[in-house]
Enzyme design. Structure first.
Site, PDB file in Angstrom:
ATOM      1  N   TYR A   1      -4.672   3.545   7.861  1.00  0.00           N
ATOM      2  CA  TYR A   1      -6.027   2.967   7.970  1.00  0.00           C
ATOM      3  C   TYR A   1      -6.668   3.312   9.312  1.00  0.00           C
ATOM      4  O   TYR A   1      -6.624   4.460   9.736  1.00  0.00           O
ATOM      5  CB  TYR A   1      -6.002   1.438   7.758  1.00  0.00           C
ATOM      6  CG  TYR A   1      -4.973   0.993   6.757  1.00  0.00           C
ATOM      7  CD1 TYR A   1      -5.113   1.376   5.427  1.00  0.00           C
ATOM      8  CD2 TYR A   1      -3.869   0.243   7.113  1.00  0.00           C
ATOM      9  CE1 TYR A   1      -4.171   0.992   4.482  1.00  0.00           C
ATOM     10  CE2 TYR A   1      -2.920  -0.144   6.172  1.00  0.00           C
ATOM     11  CZ  TYR A   1      -3.084   0.239   4.874  1.00  0.00           C
ATOM     12  OH  TYR A   1      -2.146  -0.132   3.959  1.00  0.00           O
TER      13      TYR A   1
ATOM     14  N   SER B   1       0.797  -1.238   0.000  1.00  0.00           N
ATOM     15  CA  SER B   1       0.000   0.000   0.000  1.00  0.00           C
ATOM     16  C   SER B   1       0.827   1.286   0.000  1.00  0.00           C
ATOM     17  O   SER B   1       0.249   2.368  -0.122  1.00  0.00           O
ATOM     18  CB  SER B   1      -0.943   0.018   1.189  1.00  0.00           C
ATOM     19  OG  SER B   1      -2.018  -0.841   0.923  1.00  0.00           O
TER      20      SER B   1
ATOM     21  N   VAL C   1       1.229  -3.724   3.731  1.00  0.00           N
ATOM     22  CA  VAL C   1       1.212  -5.023   4.420  1.00  0.00           C
ATOM     23  C   VAL C   1       2.477  -5.861   4.208  1.00  0.00           C
ATOM     24  O   VAL C   1       2.634  -6.906   4.825  1.00  0.00           O
ATOM     25  CB  VAL C   1      -0.022  -5.903   4.095  1.00  0.00           C
ATOM     26  CG1 VAL C   1      -1.271  -5.409   4.756  1.00  0.00           C
ATOM     27  CG2 VAL C   1      -0.198  -6.087   2.610  1.00  0.00           C
TER      28      VAL C   1
ATOM     29  N   LYS D   1       0.229   3.423  -2.905  1.00  0.00           N
ATOM     30  CA  LYS D   1      -0.944   4.308  -2.957  1.00  0.00           C
ATOM     31  C   LYS D   1      -0.528   5.788  -2.914  1.00  0.00           C
ATOM     32  O   LYS D   1      -1.227   6.650  -3.438  1.00  0.00           O
ATOM     33  CB  LYS D   1      -1.910   3.975  -1.816  1.00  0.00           C
ATOM     34  CG  LYS D   1      -2.565   2.570  -1.959  1.00  0.00           C
ATOM     35  CD  LYS D   1      -3.401   2.204  -0.736  1.00  0.00           C
ATOM     36  CE  LYS D   1      -4.314   1.004  -0.881  1.00  0.00           C
ATOM     37  NZ  LYS D   1      -3.720  -0.305  -0.922  1.00  0.00           N
TER      38      LYS D   1
ATOM     39  N   TYR E   1      -3.913  -2.496 -10.230  1.00  0.00           N
ATOM     40  CA  TYR E   1      -3.729  -2.164  -8.800  1.00  0.00           C
ATOM     41  C   TYR E   1      -2.758  -3.148  -8.143  1.00  0.00           C
ATOM     42  O   TYR E   1      -1.840  -2.764  -7.415  1.00  0.00           O
ATOM     43  CB  TYR E   1      -5.100  -2.174  -8.109  1.00  0.00           C
ATOM     44  CG  TYR E   1      -5.048  -2.250  -6.609  1.00  0.00           C
ATOM     45  CD1 TYR E   1      -4.724  -1.132  -5.842  1.00  0.00           C
ATOM     46  CD2 TYR E   1      -5.307  -3.457  -5.937  1.00  0.00           C
ATOM     47  CE1 TYR E   1      -4.644  -1.216  -4.455  1.00  0.00           C
ATOM     48  CE2 TYR E   1      -5.232  -3.541  -4.561  1.00  0.00           C
ATOM     49  CZ  TYR E   1      -4.907  -2.421  -3.825  1.00  0.00           C
ATOM     50  OH  TYR E   1      -4.828  -2.508  -2.448  1.00  0.00           O
TER      51      TYR E   1
HETATM   52  N1  GLN Z   1      -2.266  -5.961  -1.788  1.00  0.00           N
HETATM   53  C1  GLN Z   1      -2.868  -5.588  -0.533  1.00  0.00           C
HETATM   54  C2  GLN Z   1      -4.362  -5.705  -0.679  1.00  0.00           C
HETATM   55  O1  GLN Z   1      -4.855  -5.226  -1.651  1.00  0.00           O
HETATM   56  C3  GLN Z   1      -2.466  -4.201  -0.153  1.00  0.00           C
HETATM   57  C4  GLN Z   1      -3.075  -3.761   1.148  1.00  0.00           C
HETATM   58  C5  GLN Z   1      -2.137  -3.120   2.094  1.00  0.00           C
HETATM   59  O2  GLN Z   1      -0.914  -3.018   1.909  1.00  0.00           O
HETATM   60  N2  GLN Z   1      -2.694  -2.697   3.208  1.00  0.00           N
HETATM   61  O3  GLN Z   1      -5.045  -6.271   0.160  1.00  0.00           O
END
Ligand code: GLN
Length: 307
Positions: A243, A63, A261, A66, A191
Site C-alpha cells: 500500500y 490481503s 492485516v 490478492k 472477496y
Molecule cells: N479484509 C481486509 C479489508 O478488506 C483486508 C485488508 C488488508 O489485509 N489490508 O479491509
C-alpha cells in the site's frame, strides 16, 4: 548459507519489538489475536524448509490473497484485465476511496482493496457463480501450497461482512462508474471469503515458489503462469504490495512482497526461495511491523535482494 541459524538470530532480535505493533481491530476475530507471536519460514526449490517460531499456527491471510486472485485474473483475462484495474502504486491507504472518485471507478492496482474487489468481480463473471469463483481460488491456493487442508474461516468472513461498510462503499463506487458487473453484496462477500483463508508461514513460503521460479512450481513442475506474467506479478508486488508503505518496504527489503492485516507477509527471492513471516502487530499503514523488520534483517544478513 545457514538459513536456520540466520532466522533463529532474527527471531531473537525482533522479539523485543513485538509489543510495538497494533493488531487489526476492525473485527473481533482479529482484535483478539495475541500480538506477541512470531513465525518465519523459508522454502527452497528442493522443498527444504527452515522455520522458527509459530510456523504451524494458522492465521488470516487477508490481503495476501490478492496475489492469488490477481494470478487467476491474469490467467483468465490476460492484459485486458488492465482495462478495469491499473498497475500504479496508490500512495494511499489500502481501503481509500479518494482515487476511485477522480479516476472514474478504476482502481489503481490489484493489491489495494478496490483493485482486489474488482478482480473478484471479474472472477465471478468468468466462473458464472460466486461459489465456483470461491472454490477455484481455494483450489489454486491448495495446489500452489501443495496442501489440501487449507480453508476459509466462516466466522471471520461473516464478521468482515458485518463490519465491511468501507469495502461495500468501494464496491458501490465502482458499480456507480460501471466498473463492476455483479451485485455489490455478492462480490464483497466472495472477496471476504478470500481474505478469511487461513494458512501458516510454512504453507505461504511454499506457495510463493511458483513466483520465484518464472511461473513454474520447482517441486511439482506445474506451470501456473507464463514467464512474463510471473515477472509482472512480482513487479506489482514490489511496487504496490504494501500500500502506501510500498516504497519503504522496497527500500528496506529490496524484494517483492505482499502483506495482509492478519500480520502475514510473503516475499519472493527470485530463482531461490519463498519466504513468509507472521507477527500480528501492525504499523500505521497496516503492514506487520515486526514482519517488515525481520525481512529487512534477513536481506541484510544474507545479502539477498533483487539489487
Ligand atoms: N479484509 C481486509 C479489508 O478488506 C483486508 C485488508 C488488508 O489485509 N489490508 O479491509
Amino acid at each position: 548459507m545457514d538459513y536456520q541459524k540466520i532466522i533463529n538470530e532474527i527471531a531473537q532480535e525482533v522479539t523485543p519489538f513485538l509489543k510495538d505493533g497494533k493488531v487489526a481491530d476492525y473485527i473481533p476475530a482479529l482484535a483478539s489475536v495475541d500480538p506477541e507471536q512470531f513465525a518465519m519460514s523459508v522454502t527452497l526449490f528442493d522443498g527444504t524448509q527452515y522455520n522458527v517460531g509459530y510456523a504451524d499456527r494458522l492465521f488470516s491471510i487477508q490481503s495476501i490473497s490478492k496475489v492469488f486472485t490477481f494470478t487467476l485474473g491474469l490467467n483468465i483475462y490476460g492484459s485486458s484485465l488492465y482495462k478495469r484495474i491499473g498497475r500504479e502504486p496508490s500512495g494511499n491507504p489500502f481501503n481509500s476511496l479518494v482515487q476511485l472518485e477522480y479516476e472514474h471507478g478504476k482502481p489503481r492496482n490489484p493489491f489495494i482493496n478496490a483493485g482486489a474487489i474488482n478482480v473478484t468481480d471479474a472472477l465471478i463473471s468468468h466462473y458464472e457463480s460466486e461459489e465456483v469463483a470461491c472454490e477455484e481460488v481455494m483450489e489454486f491456493i491448495r495446489s500452489i501450497a501443495d496442501d489440501n487442508s487449507i480453508s476459509s474461516n466462516e466466522i471471520v468472513s461473516k464478521s468482515e461482512m458485518k463490519y465491511g461498510h468501507r469495502n461495500m462503499a468501494l464496491a458501490n463506487l465502482m458499480k456507480s462508474f460501471g466498473n463492476l458487473d455483479n451485485e455489490v453484496d455478492d462480490v464483497v462477500s466472495v472477496y471476504f471469503k478470500h481474505c478469511s483463508i487461513e494458512m501458516n508461514t510454512k504453507m505461504l513460503s511454499r506457495a510463493m515458489l511458483y513466483l520465484a521460479n518464472h511461473g513454474v512450481d520447482p517441486i511439482t513442475g506445474i506451470r501456473y503462469v507464463s514467464v512474463q506474467r510471473a515477472k509482472r506479478i512480482n513487479t506489482v508486488m514490489l511496487t504496490c504490495g504494501h500500500y502506501d508503505a510500498s516504497g519503504d518496504f522496497a527500500f528496506r527489503v529490496g524484494l517483492p512482497g505482499k502483506s495482509g492485516v492478519g500480520g502475514g507477509i510473503v516475499v519472493v527471492v527470485p530463482k531461490l526461495m519463498g519466504i513468509s513471516v507472521w507477527a500480528p502487530g501492525l504499523n500505521t499503514q497496516g503492514n506487520s511491523l515486526v514482519g517488515t523488520k525481520a525481512l529487512e534483517l534477513f536481506s541484510d544478513k544474507t545479502g539477498l535482494s533483487i539489487f
